[in-house]
Design an enzyme around this catalytic site. Sequence first.
Site, mmCIF file in Angstrom:
data_model
loop_
_atom_site.group_PDB
_atom_site.id
_atom_site.type_symbol
_atom_site.label_atom_id
_atom_site.label_comp_id
_atom_site.label_asym_id
_atom_site.label_seq_id
_atom_site.Cartn_x
_atom_site.Cartn_y
_atom_site.Cartn_z
ATOM 1 N N SER A 113 28.440 -43.525 19.305
ATOM 2 C CA SER A 113 28.493 -44.826 18.650
ATOM 3 C C SER A 113 28.929 -44.762 17.197
ATOM 4 O O SER A 113 30.012 -44.291 16.879
ATOM 5 C CB SER A 113 27.134 -45.509 18.780
ATOM 6 N N HIS A 114 28.037 -45.188 16.296
ATOM 7 C CA HIS A 114 28.358 -45.293 14.873
ATOM 8 C C HIS A 114 28.147 -43.966 14.153
ATOM 9 O O HIS A 114 28.402 -43.873 12.959
ATOM 10 C CB HIS A 114 27.457 -46.346 14.237
ATOM 11 N N ASP A 281 31.251 -51.436 20.077
ATOM 12 C CA ASP A 281 30.273 -52.432 20.521
ATOM 13 C C ASP A 281 29.576 -53.129 19.359
ATOM 14 O O ASP A 281 28.973 -54.172 19.544
ATOM 15 C CB ASP A 281 29.257 -51.848 21.519
ATOM 16 N N ARG A 282 29.641 -52.562 18.174
ATOM 17 C CA ARG A 282 29.012 -53.230 17.021
ATOM 18 C C ARG A 282 30.035 -54.055 16.252
ATOM 19 O O ARG A 282 31.239 -53.802 16.349
ATOM 20 C CB ARG A 282 28.428 -52.186 16.063
ATOM 21 N N GLU A 363 21.292 -58.126 18.109
ATOM 22 C CA GLU A 363 20.374 -57.210 17.439
ATOM 23 C C GLU A 363 20.739 -57.098 15.969
ATOM 24 O O GLU A 363 21.916 -57.213 15.599
ATOM 25 C CB GLU A 363 20.458 -55.828 18.065
ATOM 26 N N LYS A 376 26.802 -54.806 24.192
ATOM 27 C CA LYS A 376 27.211 -55.578 23.038
ATOM 28 C C LYS A 376 28.712 -55.373 22.843
ATOM 29 O O LYS A 376 29.269 -54.389 23.343
ATOM 30 C CB LYS A 376 26.411 -55.192 21.808
HETATM 31 C C1 G16 Z 1 22.106 -48.424 19.951
HETATM 32 C C2 G16 Z 1 21.507 -49.385 20.932
HETATM 33 C C3 G16 Z 1 21.094 -50.637 20.221
HETATM 34 C C4 G16 Z 1 20.147 -50.306 19.080
HETATM 35 C C5 G16 Z 1 20.813 -49.319 18.161
HETATM 36 C C6 G16 Z 1 19.892 -48.818 17.071
HETATM 37 O O1 G16 Z 1 23.289 -48.959 19.457
HETATM 38 O O2 G16 Z 1 22.427 -49.718 21.946
HETATM 39 O O3 G16 Z 1 20.485 -51.487 21.158
HETATM 40 O O4 G16 Z 1 19.816 -51.463 18.370
HETATM 41 O O5 G16 Z 1 21.213 -48.186 18.884
HETATM 42 O O6 G16 Z 1 18.867 -48.081 17.649
HETATM 43 P P1 G16 Z 1 17.895 -47.202 16.776
HETATM 44 O O7 G16 Z 1 17.277 -48.152 15.801
HETATM 45 O O8 G16 Z 1 16.934 -46.641 17.770
HETATM 46 O O9 G16 Z 1 18.717 -46.177 16.068
HETATM 47 P P2 G16 Z 1 24.605 -48.068 19.394
HETATM 48 O O10 G16 Z 1 25.639 -48.979 18.806
HETATM 49 O O11 G16 Z 1 24.265 -46.906 18.516
HETATM 50 O O12 G16 Z 1 24.878 -47.669 20.794
#
Ligand code: G16
Length: 543
Positions: A113-114, A281-282, A363, A376
């Site tokens: 992801s990020h 997705d973000r 979120e 998302k």
């Molecule tokens: C993931 C989840 C999200 C969550 C985010 C942050 O996003 O899909 O639902 O809000 O992590 O999670 P945490 O606070 O546990 O780090 P992504 O975009 O990283 O796949």
Amino acid sequence: MTVQTIATTPIADQKPGTSGLRKKTRVFMQPAYLQNYVQAIFDGIGGVAGKTLVIGGDGRYYNDSAIGIILRMAAANGVARCIVGQHGLLSTPAASHLIRKRCADGGLILSASHNPGGVDADFGLKYNGPNGGPATEAVTAQIFARTLDIASYRILGAEPGSLADLGESRLGEMAVEIVDPVADYAMLMEELFDFDAISGLFNGGFRMCFDAMHAVTGPYAREILEHRLGAPAGTVINGIPSPDFGGGHPDPNPVWAKTLMDIMHGPNAPDFGAASDGDGDRNMIVGAHCYVSPSDSLALLTDLAHLAPGYSGGLAGVARSMPTSSAADRVAEAKGIAHFETPTGWKFFGNLLDAGKVTICGEESAGTGSDHVREKDGLWAVLLWLNILAATGKSVAQLMAEHWERYGRNYYSRHDYESVDITVANALIDNLRTRLKRLPGQVFAGVTISGADEFSYDDPVDGSISTGQGIRIYFEGGGRAVFRLSGTGTEGATLRVYLERLETDPVALAQDPQVALASIIAAADTVAEIANRTGRTTPDVIT
Ligand code: G16
């Protein structure tokens, strides 16, 4: 072509987090690490013989090699067909859409992801089910259980063909179909939004800057914004995916998307700015001199989504994760639609979406999406905003000011303390947990606590219960602080402190959130003993 059964032993640290398994890239590259986890997914979901899987990733370092291994293992485990994004690329929402459109049995999405990419950065893998959404807690538990008693994995003794060539080939008995990663997704967006109205905006001189952050959204944004909607070339910046995201941190927030923030707050700022993350997705939304927090974006989209053709019939309901501000709840109440509060993690929205209880979810962590997929979706949020801007003829700042006047403003901020020692972070949360019952009535930094609990979620669709989902502390005067540890980091623990306060006084709606939240911030830091326990006096990231 021979199927090899390779003996292996369990690897202890393969417990998936908030969204699949995320580790340092070099950890994933260790002998048998990826193989064990992939076999555990295949076994954990009850076998994959005869099934169709969608496979793709965000293009980060090790994406191609990992896909090669996954394809060989899929073939050896009897998968009938793998649908793979060209060059191994698929944004997370595009993968979700492909799973649904092609009626696949699930998908493997390679992304952290990020998190940054590169040999010394992060890698990740997650399994999405036949509804296109992240594996539920129950399925995740089965996969993890398998990682603990795995004894062998199966792999084909042959290499797959090039991921660059569109079309179908065979790997052993398995069909491998390489597809355009953008085409189906772009078609879906055309069905949901008024492309003529948005094109009209651009034709009328409306200016936008989309920062793809050198990640997977680049090709999607260029095709949709520049080619189909007629935005001028150059509207998309950092649009070519690179294995290390240009050395950056592909997290669309004011800290990591600073280039975009500077453009949007500079002289001659464009009308609209947006950014997306590693796997698309973000989203981050920003108007000229006007940053929109993810929680506010969710509330505004809930209010005005009906202006886009795909949502003209109204929304069934809205869901948000617990740490997200309650701004969307008030919109739902005003509209008379249902609203739900779930734990952090998109996987918790899946049942609500499948059951038709909600249409839009969001979120605080920059994720917004709808029932068009089960993830998302960064570009979806951007297009919905563009559709609303086109339909209303108003600016982002105007829309937000009107929204706050009508519903009040939830001042909101998240403070992250990164790479905290895991023992220290766990002790901080445990300490709060043990004091919960005694906290109401106590005063910290001049603010009185009115309530405190630990969030637990009873899924209204399947009746499953998820406990331990974040410590909530409520303050007299309406403020709230939430404490939880991130489930997506790869180094130590990340302590997340979510801060919120509703303001309804019409003359106090334009403050800096850090100022508006100052008393809540001080009280939260004090009650959790953050400085004492972590030695940190300021957060690493404030969003
Ligand atoms: C993931 C989840 C999200 C969550 C985010 C942050 O996003 O899909 O639902 O809000 O992590 O999670 P945490 O606070 O546990 O780090 P992504 O975009 O990283 O796949």
